[in-house]
Design a protein around this motif. Structure first.
Motif, short mmCIF file in Angstrom:
data_model
loop_
_atom_site.label_atom_id
_atom_site.label_comp_id
_atom_site.label_asym_id
_atom_site.label_seq_id
_atom_site.Cartn_x
_atom_site.Cartn_y
_atom_site.Cartn_z
N ASN A 1 -30.23 -59.05 -63.51
CA ASN A 1 -30.15 -58.83 -64.94
C ASN A 1 -30.24 -57.32 -65.16
OD1 ASN A 1 -30.22 -58.94 -67.71
ND2 ASN A 1 -32.30 -59.80 -67.85
N ASP A 2 -29.12 -56.63 -64.94
CA ASP A 2 -29.02 -55.16 -65.01
C ASP A 2 -29.62 -54.48 -63.77
OD1 ASP A 2 -27.55 -54.72 -67.30
OD2 ASP A 2 -29.30 -54.92 -68.59
N PRO A 3 -29.00 -54.67 -62.61
CA PRO A 3 -29.44 -53.93 -61.42
C PRO A 3 -29.06 -52.46 -61.58
CG PRO A 3 -27.40 -55.07 -60.95
CD PRO A 3 -27.82 -55.50 -62.34
N LYS B 1 -33.77 -53.83 -44.27
CA LYS B 1 -33.56 -54.62 -45.47
C LYS B 1 -33.10 -53.75 -46.64
CE LYS B 1 -36.54 -58.49 -44.25
NZ LYS B 1 -37.61 -59.43 -44.69
N VAL B 2 -32.49 -54.40 -47.63
CA VAL B 2 -31.92 -53.72 -48.79
C VAL B 2 -32.76 -54.05 -50.01
CG1 VAL B 2 -29.87 -53.43 -50.23
CG2 VAL B 2 -29.62 -53.85 -47.76
N TYR B 3 -33.17 -53.02 -50.76
CA TYR B 3 -34.02 -53.19 -51.94
C TYR B 3 -33.21 -52.78 -53.17
CZ TYR B 3 -37.77 -53.44 -48.50
OH TYR B 3 -38.56 -53.82 -47.45
N VAL B 4 -33.16 -53.68 -54.15
CA VAL B 4 -32.39 -53.43 -55.37
C VAL B 4 -33.31 -53.52 -56.57
CG1 VAL B 4 -30.43 -54.13 -56.79
CG2 VAL B 4 -30.31 -54.39 -54.30
N VAL B 5 -33.36 -52.45 -57.36
CA VAL B 5 -34.16 -52.44 -58.59
C VAL B 5 -33.38 -53.14 -59.69
CG1 VAL B 5 -35.11 -50.98 -60.39
CG2 VAL B 5 -35.44 -50.37 -58.00
N ASP B 6 -34.03 -54.11 -60.32
CA ASP B 6 -33.42 -54.84 -61.44
C ASP B 6 -34.27 -54.53 -62.67
OD1 ASP B 6 -32.27 -56.60 -63.19
OD2 ASP B 6 -32.24 -58.28 -61.79
N TYR B 7 -33.82 -53.52 -63.46
CA TYR B 7 -34.69 -53.10 -64.56
C TYR B 7 -34.66 -54.10 -65.71
CZ TYR B 7 -30.99 -51.09 -67.64
OH TYR B 7 -29.91 -50.89 -68.47
N LEU C 1 -24.32 -56.70 -56.21
CA LEU C 1 -24.40 -55.66 -55.18
C LEU C 1 -23.17 -55.78 -54.29
CD1 LEU C 1 -26.11 -53.45 -53.73
CD2 LEU C 1 -27.07 -55.30 -52.33
N LEU C 2 -22.51 -54.67 -54.05
CA LEU C 2 -21.30 -54.65 -53.22
C LEU C 2 -21.57 -53.89 -51.93
CD1 LEU C 2 -18.64 -53.70 -55.94
CD2 LEU C 2 -19.22 -55.99 -55.12
N LYS C 3 -20.93 -54.33 -50.87
CA LYS C 3 -20.98 -53.61 -49.59
C LYS C 3 -19.56 -53.28 -49.16
CE LYS C 3 -23.67 -54.82 -46.02
NZ LYS C 3 -24.11 -55.47 -44.74
#
Length: 734
Positions: free
Chosen positions: A565-567, A578-584, A541-543
Motif C-alpha cells: 500500500n504505497d511502497p 534478503k530484500v527489505y521494502v518500506v511500505d509507508y 517490486l520489480l527485479k
C-alpha cells in the motif's frame, strides 16, 4: 574393476595414518605432546634432544621449541587421546571382517556377534543383546548393529576414562587442586595440599572444561584468519600466474609489433632498391647501345677505307681521298671518350640506424610498482617503482586520474638510485582513481593501478560531479561496476549512468503490465548485480538484470502478506541476502527472500518503539542490522535482520543530534549512517549507534544545496551520491 573398500577399511586407513610417528614412521610408543600440539614417540624426542648441541627440543615439523621439564622428555604431557585411537584401530580390525566376528561377552565359543555395546566396548551376540535389554544395570547401554558400527565406529567407541593413581599413595586421584593445577588423592589433602583449595573432579570438571574450550576462542579466530590467508595466498598465486601470462602476452605483442614494423620497412627498402637497380640497368643498357653504334661506325670506317686501298686503282683511291679524309675527321671529331665510361656505379649504400640497433638491445624493461591501494584525500602517499631490468634509464612519470571526474593529478617522482624511484601523490578528491605510470612518454603496459581514495568524514561535502536535467529523481544506487542507477519518478523510468555521469541505458518500460513501471521510487542492487525497483504507482517490486531484462515482479495493491500500500524504499541485506521494502501506506517493512518470495514483515502505525509514522527508506549495515527512516516521528529506528527492535536516534529539530523529516537513509562500508533530511534539506552523518558526526547542504539550487534529498548512496570510498529531487539532479560529494 577393483572392489571398493568398505567403510570400516576406509576408517581403519584414516586411523592408522594418525597412529604413525612422523620421525620413526612406526606406531607410537609412549606418545608425548609438545607445546605446538604435535605428538611423537618418547624415544624419538629423546634422540632429538640428545643430538641437539644445546640440549633443546624443537618440533621436527614446525621447529617450535618446547621447554623440557626437570625430568626430561618423560615429564612431557602424555598424549592420552592417541591411546583411544589405538582402541578404535583394534575394534576396526575386527569390524573389517564382520562375518568372522564372534561374541566377546558370553562364554559360548564362536557365537556370531551381531551388535556392539558402546559402554562395554564389546561385540555381542543376539542373546547378549537381549540380556542387555532385560538387566536393569545394562538397560542404559547404547547397543547398535554391526552395520551402524561399520559406518560410525570412531564416534561409537568410547574412550577409556580411567582414574589415574597417585604415585605417592597408590590411591585413585579423584580431587583437583586448583592452586597447583594438579590431580591429587584424599591422602594428599592432608599432607602436601593441606591448605589448598581443591574440588572433586566430577564436580569441577564442567567449569574447567568450559574454561579450556573458551581459551580456544582466539585460536579458532586465528585458524579462521590463517584459512582466509591461505585462500588469499592461493588467489594471489593464481593472480600472479595470470598476471605473468598477461605480461608475457604483452611483451610478445610489442615485439611482434616491432618485428612487423621492421618487416614492413624491409619491404619498402627492398622495393626501393629494386627500382633503383632496374633504373641503373636500364641506363647501362641504353649506354651500351650508344657504344655499340660508335663501335659499328668506326669498324665500318676502317673496313671500307682499308679494303678500298687494297682493291682500288691508284686513281680511284686518289679520287675518293678528299671525301674520305673529311668523313674520317668528322667521325673522329664527334667521338666523346666520356661515352665509353659507365654512367652507373655500385656506390649505392644501405645506411642502418645505429640508434635503432642500440635501442633494440635496450628495448623495454620490467618494472615492479608498489602502489598502496587505499589513500585518504589530503594525505601524502608514497608509492615505489623499481626497474627489474637496469637497461632502461628513462625515469618514470605518473599521474592519478579520478574515475568520477577524469581529472588527473600529477605525481612527484624522485630517483632513489639503482633503478628505484619514489612516486608521491596527495589526492585532493575522494573516490575510485587509477594511478597511470609512463616511461619515455609511453604508458607502461598494465599500469592502471586502482587506488581507492577515502574522504575524511570531517572534510566531506564538496561537490565533485553533478548529473543534471533529470525528471524528479527519487532513489539512487550503485552497482558493482560503479554505475549510477537513478529512479526518475516523473518520467516513469530508471536511468543508468557511467561513473563519470554519462547516460548508458534506461529501464523505460512505462505502464502497468508485468515488468513495466509507473512512478519508480526506491532502487537497490543485489549480490548478483540485479536491479530492484520499487514500482510505487503499481504497488509492486520489480527485479531487472543488469542489462535491463525483467526477472520478477511481486506484489499488488492489497493488505495481504507480500502485498503493498504505497511502497517507497528498498535495500538488500548483504548478510542474509534478503530484500527489505518500506511500505509507508501500511506503516511497515516487508521482508522478502532473495528469490522475492515473501518472508515476514515488521512495524505498525504509532510513535512507540518499533512503530512508524510514515516510514520512507531502509538500509542495512555490515552486521545485518536494518535502519528505517521514520519521517513524521523524526527519527531513525534500528532493528535486527528479523525485525526485532534494537534502538532509535534522533528527534525533531535542526540541531546536530536532531532530525527534521528524515526521508532517505544509507549505511556505508564503515557502518556510518547517512540520513537525508527533507525538513533541513541536508545530509547528516551518524555512527551506527546514533552519534552525530557531520552534516552538509542547505536549501537552494546552487552546487551543494538541496531541494529534497530523496535518495542516498555511498560507494566503498565514501563518495556520497544524493538524489536532489526538487532540483532534478544527482549531486556527487567527496
Amino acid at each position: 574393476m577393483a572392489e571398493r573398500p568398505s567403510a570400516a577399511q576406509e576408517a581403519l586407513s584414516k586411523v592408522e595414518d594418525q597412529l604413525s610417528c612422523l620421525v620413526c614412521l612406526e606406531p607410537y610408543t609412549n606418545p608425548r605432546l609438545l607445546s605446538c600440539f604435535h605428538v611423537y614417540c618418547q624415544h624419538c624426542l629423546e634422540d632429538i634432544v640428545a643430538h641437539n648441541r644445546q640440549g633443546q627440543l624443537e618440533c621436527p615439523k614446525c621447529r617450535r621449541p618446547t621447554p623440557l621439564p626437570p625430568t626430561g622428555v618423560s615429564g612431557l604431557q602424555a598424549a592420552f587421546n592417541v591411546h583411544h585411537l589405538f582402541d578404535i584401530q583394534e575394534t576396526l580390525k575386527k569390524v573389517k571382517e564382520p562375518q568372522k566376528l564372534a561374541c566377546e561377552k558370553c562364554s559360548v565359543t564362536n557365537r556370531k556377534a551381531t551388535s556392539f555395546c558402546r559402554q562395554c566396548t564389546k561385540f555381542i551376540c543376539e542373546k547378549c543383546t537381549d540380556m542387555h535389554k532385560e538387566w536393569d544395570e545394562l538397560k542404559n547401554h547404547e547397543i547398535v548393529s554391526i552395520q551402524k558400527v561399520e559406518g560410525d565406529l570412531i564416534r561409537l567407541v568410547s574412550p577409556k576414562k580411567m582414574s589415574p593413581r597417585c604415585p605417592k599413595h597408590d590411591e585413585n586421584m579423584k580431587l583437583y587442586c586448583e592452586p597447583c593445577g594438579e590431580l591429587i588423592c584424599i591422602h594428599c589433602t592432608v599432607q602436601i595440599h593441606k591448605d589448598h583449595k581443591y574440588y572433586v573432579i566430577a564436580d569441577t570438571f564442567e567449569s574447567h572444561k568450559k574454561e579450556i574450550l573458551d581459551s580456544l576462542g582466539p585460536v579458532e579466530k586465528q585458524l579462521e584468519a590463517t584459512d582466509t590467508a591461505l585462500v588469499n595466498l592461493d588467489e594471489r598465486h593464481a593472480e600472479v600466474v595470470e598476471h605473468g601470462g598477461k605480461l608475457a602476452t604483452n611483451i610478445h605483442s610489442k615485439f611482434d609489433e616491432i618485428h612487423q614494423a621492421l618487416y614492413a620497412r624491409e619491404g619498402e627498402l627492398m622495393a626501393e632498391l629494386e627500382g633503383h637497380t632496374q633504373q641503373q640497368l636500364k641506363s647501362l643498357s641504353a649506354q651500351r647501345e650508344e657504344v655499340e653504334i660508335l663501335q659499328t661506325q668506326r669498324s665500318s670506317c676502317l673496313h671500307f677505307v682499308r679494303e678500298s686501298i687494297r682493291t682500288g686503282s691508284p686513281g680511284d683511291v686518289l679520287k675518293m681521298k678528299q671525301g674520305v679524309v673529311k668523313q674520317v675527321r668528322e667521325l673522329v671529331d664527334t667521338f666523346d671518350p666520356n661515352t665509353l665510361e659507365p654512367r652507373e656505379t655500385t656506390n649505392t649504400c644501405f645506411v642502418p640506424s645505429a640508434q635503432l640497433v642500440k635501442d633494440c638491445k635496450e628495448f623495454g624493461a620490467l618494472c615492479f610498482v608498489n602502489i598502496p591501494q587505499k589513500a585518504i584525500a589530503g594525505q601524502k602517499i608514497n608509492a615505489h617503482c623499481r626497474f627489474l631490468s637496469a637497461k632502461n634509464s628513462a625515469p618514470p612519470e605518473a599521474e592519478l586520474v579520478s574515475k568520477i571526474t577524469n581529472k588527473a593529478e600529477k605525481c612527484v617522482v624522485k630517483e632513489r638510485g639503482k633503478g628505484e624511484y619514489e612516486i608521491s601523490y596527495q589526492p585532493t578528491l575522494g573516490g575510485a582513481s587509477e594511478l597511470i605510470v609512463r616511461v619515455g612518454g609511453e604508458e607502461v603496459v598494465g599500469s592502471l593501478f586502482p587506488v581507492a581514495v577515502k574522504t575524511p568524514i570531517d572534510k566531506l561535502g564538496t561537490v565533485i560531479k553533478t548529473i543534471n536535467d533529470l525528471k524528479k529523481t527519487r532513489g539512487v544506487a550503485l552497482n558493482q561496476a560503479g554505475e549510477i542507477i537513478v529512479a526518475e519518478w516523473n518520467a516513469d523510468i530508471v536511468s543508468i549512468f557511467s561513473p563519470t555521469g554519462d547516460e548508458l541505458r534506461t529501464l523505460d518500460t512505462r505502464g502497468t503490465a508485468v515488468g513495466e513501471m509507473k512512478e519508480p521510487r526506491g532502487v537497490a542492487v543485489d549480490g548478483d548485480d540485479n536491479i530492484l525497483v520499487v514500482d510505487n504507482g503499481n504497488h509492486r517490486l520489480l527485479k531487472f538484470s543488469r542489462g535491463g531484462d525483467v526477472i520478477a515482479a511481486v506484489g499488488s495493491h492489497s493488505d495481504g502478506l507480500g502485498q503493498f500500500n504505497d511502497p517507497i524504499g528498498v535495500c538488500v541485506n548483504s548478510v542474509n541476502g534478503k530484500v527489505y521494502v518500506v511500505d509507508y501506506g501500511a506503516y511497515c517493512v516487508h521482508i522478502f527472500n532473495s528469490d522475492l518470495t515473501f518472508s515476514s514483515k515488521f512495524g505498525s502505525k504509532g510513535s512507540g518503539n518499533g512503530q512508524f509514522n510514515d516510514p520512507r527508506d531502509v538500509a542495512s549495515d555490515r552486521s545485518g542490522c536494518v535502519y528505517v527512516a521514520d519521517f513524521i516521528n523524526h527519527q531513525v529506528q534500528v532493528f535486527t535482520a528479523n525485525g526485532g527492535y534494537l534502538r532509535q536516534f534522533g528527534k525533531k529539530g535542526s540541531g546536530n543530534e536532531e532530525l527534521n523529516y528524515p526521508v532517505s537513509i544509507c549505511v556505508d562500508s564503515d557502518d556510518l549512517v547517512y540520513v537525508g533530511e527533507y525538513g533541513n534539506d541536508c545530509v547528516s552523518v551518524f555512527t551506527c549507534e546514533g552519534v552525530f558526526l557531520k552534516s552538509f547542504g542547505s536549501f537552494g539550487s546552487r552546487p551543494g544545496q538541496f531541494n529534497g534529498p530523496y535518495g542516498i548512496a555511498v560507494d566503498q570510498c565514501g563518495v556520497v551520491y544524493v538524489s536532489d529531487h526538487g532540483n532534478t539532479r544527482v549531486q556527487i560529494f567527496s
